[in-house]
Design an enzyme around this catalytic site. Structure first.
Site, PDB file in Angstrom:
ATOM      1  N   GLU A   1      56.040  20.950  16.932  1.00  0.00           N
ATOM      2  CA  GLU A   1      55.084  21.811  17.624  1.00  0.00           C
ATOM      3  C   GLU A   1      54.413  21.139  18.822  1.00  0.00           C
ATOM      4  O   GLU A   1      54.218  21.770  19.871  1.00  0.00           O
ATOM      5  CB  GLU A   1      54.007  22.297  16.634  1.00  0.00           C
ATOM      6  CG  GLU A   1      54.506  23.311  15.612  1.00  0.00           C
ATOM      7  CD  GLU A   1      55.028  22.658  14.338  1.00  0.00           C
ATOM      8  OE1 GLU A   1      55.200  23.374  13.338  1.00  0.00           O
ATOM      9  OE2 GLU A   1      55.267  21.421  14.351  1.00  0.00           O
TER      10      GLU A   1
ATOM     11  N   GLY B   1      57.384  25.696  11.086  1.00  0.00           N
ATOM     12  CA  GLY B   1      56.918  26.545  10.006  1.00  0.00           C
ATOM     13  C   GLY B   1      57.829  26.525   8.799  1.00  0.00           C
ATOM     14  O   GLY B   1      57.378  26.756   7.668  1.00  0.00           O
TER      15      GLY B   1
ATOM     16  N   ALA C   1      58.857  29.235  13.482  1.00  0.00           N
ATOM     17  CA  ALA C   1      58.407  30.479  14.096  1.00  0.00           C
ATOM     18  C   ALA C   1      59.468  31.047  15.028  1.00  0.00           C
ATOM     19  O   ALA C   1      60.240  30.308  15.649  1.00  0.00           O
ATOM     20  CB  ALA C   1      57.112  30.249  14.865  1.00  0.00           C
TER      21      ALA C   1
ATOM     22  N   GLU D   1      56.730  23.580   6.919  1.00  0.00           N
ATOM     23  CA  GLU D   1      55.448  23.900   6.299  1.00  0.00           C
ATOM     24  C   GLU D   1      55.633  24.805   5.082  1.00  0.00           C
ATOM     25  O   GLU D   1      54.893  24.703   4.105  1.00  0.00           O
ATOM     26  CB  GLU D   1      54.522  24.562   7.325  1.00  0.00           C
ATOM     27  CG  GLU D   1      54.053  23.585   8.404  1.00  0.00           C
ATOM     28  CD  GLU D   1      53.230  24.255   9.486  1.00  0.00           C
ATOM     29  OE1 GLU D   1      52.056  23.872   9.649  1.00  0.00           O
ATOM     30  OE2 GLU D   1      53.763  25.153  10.165  1.00  0.00           O
TER      31      GLU D   1
END
Length: 364
Positions: free
Chosen positions: A238, A215, A170, A218
């Protein structure tokens, strides 16, 4: 000719529903919608509508359309998500290529022979190490809209053109300026986008060079096959930042590497280098530095030799069968297999085998 086969699929679905899996029928309806060629759909529209009745119609990207040339030719060309953005902004004319390329964070293009049938999604935001901000997420979502409507693509490859980075996760600088409501909305959109990548009807292969963090990791998890070079590094940091993986990491990671190992990686934020990632099953192929994209293309070439409807049905059966008990999953397999029996491609495969030649599949 098609109706008895499709009705048998409906019967199998109904039998499962009667056995306690009442969500299977709308699930299959949603899945089957979009998996078929237009020729087949029109040929058996009366019975097909019964299967797909639970599914909402596909909604095109506002202001965009799939170029006819994409469907009719395999000449190399780009159809980028920025076209949609400019159209929605009210521009009467798309920007010149050089201007668009300087602004794009994501592009999508179909490849020419010998890679026909393969489309490539490219992450290209070097100034922020491919960090996922609002623009990159929007363009990625638009690229997925394009691919879902596109019928000639049999495999998708996701790559980065930024040296030493696949995706840094992110965009935390952008995130810091968001309100709580905006943050929740952005994370929800991010999670939905990763689910849509996993749910693309055709197989998706990721080519990972360098860092895949948060992310970005992911994103890799959402693809069907992961190819990484020796430079790849994965991490889920995170929890170290006061949050947690929110784009599917807590669910997809344990399904790949096991629950205890996934918990350790998420709880500690530990960096996982390529060789360890390969040994624990986080990646599927490990290659030398700089070789991830070439290997991903080679795998995609092998996939693209298969019948496109077969790829779509097989992927749907595998993905959805993993979330139910075995008995239900086998009924799903039966229903998806039934959709292939009346296709022209099935007959072409049989003829090609008998004639000892390569099949020519058309997705019909």
């Amino acid at each position: 000719m098609h109706q008895p086969v499709l009705m048998s699929a409906l019967s199998a679905t109904s039998a499962v529903a009667a056995g306690g899996c009442s969500r299977l029928l709308p699930m299959l309806g949603s899945l089957v919608q979009g998996l078929h060629s237009s020729a087949w759909t029109s040929a058996c529209s009366s019975c097909f509508r019964q299967v797909a009745s639970a599914a909402a119609p596909a909604v095109p990207v506002a202001g965009t359309s799939i170029p006819a040339a994409w469907r009719s030719s395999h000449q190399l060309r780009s159809f980028t998500a920025s076209t949609a953005a400019w159209s929605k902004a009210g521009s009467k004319q798309a920007p010149p290529p050089e201007a668009a390329e300087s602004q794009l964070h994501v592009s999508v293009e179909p490849l020419a022979a010998p890679y026909e049938g393969i489309s490539v999604i490219t992450l290209q935001r070097p100034s922020a190490r491919n960090a996922i901000g609002k623009q990159l997420l929007r363009e990625l979502s638009e690229a997925l809209d394009i691919l879902r409507q596109e019928r000639s693509t049999r495999c998708v490859v996701v790559r980065s053109t930024v040296d030493g980075i696949f995706c840094a996760g992110a965009d935390l600088k952008e995130r810091a300026a968001m309100t709580q409501a905006e943050t929740a909305e952005f994370v929800s959109s991010l999670r939905t986008t990763m689910t849509r990548i996993q749910g693309l009807p055709m197989p998706v292969v990721s080519a990972i060079e360098g860092f895949a963090l948060g992310g970005g990791a992911e994103l890799a998890l959402a693809t069907d096959i992961r190819v990484a070079s020796s430079t790849a590094v994965f991490a889920f940091p995170e929890a170290q930042l006061g949050i947690m993986p929110g784009a599917g990491g807590t669910q997809r990671l344990p399904r790949l590497v096991g629950v205890p190992r996934a918990k350790e990686l998420i709880f500690t934020g530990k960096k996982v280098k390529a060789d360890e990632a390969f040994s624990i099953g986080l990646i599927d192929h490990l290659v030398e530095e700089g070789g991830a994209y070439d290997r991903a293309l080679a795998i995609a070439q092998d996939i693209a030799k298969s019948a496109p409807l077969s790829l779509r049905m097989a992927k749907a059966a595998i993905n959805n069968g993993m979330d139910v008990d075995l008995s239900t999953a086998l009924k799903m397999e039966e229903a998806f297999y039934a959709q292939l029996i009346p296709t022209k491609d099935r007959l072409e495969g049989l003829r090609a085998f008998a004639e000892k030649r390569s099949p020519v599949y058309k997705g019909e």
